[in-house]
Design a protein around this motif. Structure first.
Motif: not given
Length: 353
Positions: A1-4, A14-20, A124-130
């Protein structure tokens, strides 16, 4: 699975999106001038012990109070009143209730009440998790900040394309479409969130089948919290009960959800732990949400026409909300190289008359 991870910065927001695999799986709207405080490290003082609540209240550096559970203290015992502690914020404020804090953090030398360290933002939280996920950022200042923290995995570019913009906007609506023509109707209330499956004329069993994965996805995207009641479409109580394993399976990937089962009214009951404010609370100040959306559009127009003078015409409450948000207009001026003129639309209407 690709995560971005996609990060879009506009004046005041600031808007932050996590895509799988290209599908939106997480979304958060942040107002940097008004952070929710989660993850902050600070010094607070115990001001009152509340045995009935299994905790106590602590005075915080900004003059507000927070709640410190006994379970979040060393030895599961609240220190005496007057004790100054190093604390970490674990939950945002809610409905007039203060922050939830924990003393399970390395204690630092005592001193006056103070904010010691800001918690990480969502990127930063999502970057640490992925750890391997690339980040695409559309703002030079955000790009420099995140690249300093995360290195070359952060690149500049268009963060939100038209499709992602449309889906992000849809999360502010009270419904989510299902592929078979049905919809989820999502109604956040002060005490709970009600979710209704509307089959839209389709077979109720098929509508409910399609609704379950989308329900789980919408709960996460909107960051719903507290009690959540699900009303399935057009089934008897017995038939609804047969769907319980499928409901639990759909919700199983969300570690914040506790599935409770069907109640006597045939509603499936669940509750979800609150950490950050749900999206509907972030967007509850409608004049501010509208004002920041207009600033976002104005910033795009300014970038497309660098030498053009721009003015924003809007109702007075919208303009007042923009002025009241620290740094929003200054950020626009810094990005555009010129200030934005604000015009009260109601006064313009009077003048035209």
């Amino acid at each position: 699975m690709t995560v971005e991870i996609r990060v879009s910065r506009s004046p005041g927001e600031r808007r932050v999106a996590l895509l799988r695999d290209g599908v939106l799986a997480g979304y958060r709207v942040e107002r940097p001038a008004r952070p929710d405080g989660v993850g902050d490290i600070l010094r607070g003082r115990v001001v009152s012990r509340m045995p009935a609540l299994a905790g106590g209240f602590v005075a915080l550096p900004d003059g507000t109070s927070g709640f410190l559970p006994e379970s979040e203290c060393e030895g599961r015992r609240l220190p005496p009143e007057g004790t100054i502690l190093t604390l970490r914020v674990t939950r945002a404020a809610q409905n007039g209730k203060g922050l939830r804090v924990s003393a399970r953090v390395k204690q630092r030398p005592s001193g006056p009440l103070a904010l010691l360290e800001r918690g990480p933002d969502q990127a930063l939280r999502w970057a640490a998790a992925h750890h391997e996920a690339p980040l695409v950022v559309d703002d030079p200042a955000e790009l420099a900040r995140l690249r300093a923290a995360l290195g070359p995995r952060v690149t500049g570019g268009q963060a939100f394309d038209d499709e992602l913009e449309a889906e992000a906007e849809s999360l502010a609506l009270a419904e989510a479409a299902l592929s078979g023509g049905g919809r989820l109707i999502i109604s956040p209330l002060p005490a709970l969130t009600a979710v209704d499956v509307d089959s839209g004329g389709a077979d109720p069993r098929e509508a409910n089948r399609q609704a379950l994965p989308e329900l789980a996805r919408q709960i996460v995207l909107r960051d719903l919290a507290g009690p959540i009641l699900l009303d399935l479409a057009g089934l008897s109580l017995k038939a609804r009960g047969a769907l319980e394993p499928a409901i639990r399976s759909a919700l199983g990937g969300d570690g914040l959800v506790q599935a409770l089962g069907f109640g006597p009214l045939g509603l499936f009951e669940m509750k979800r732990a609150r950490i950050h404010p749900p999206l509907h609370e972030v967007l509850a100040d409608r004049p501010l949400a509208r004002g920041l959306a207009l600033l976002r559009l104005a910033a795009r127009e300014a970038a497309a026409a660098p030498h053009r003078a721009l003015a924003l015409s809007a109702p007075a409450p919208v303009l007042d909300s923009i002025r009241a948000l620290p740094g929003a207009l200054e950020e626009f001026a810094a990005r555009a190289g010129r200030p934005l003129v604000l015009r009260d639309a109601s006064l313009e209407e009077v003048s035209d008359a």
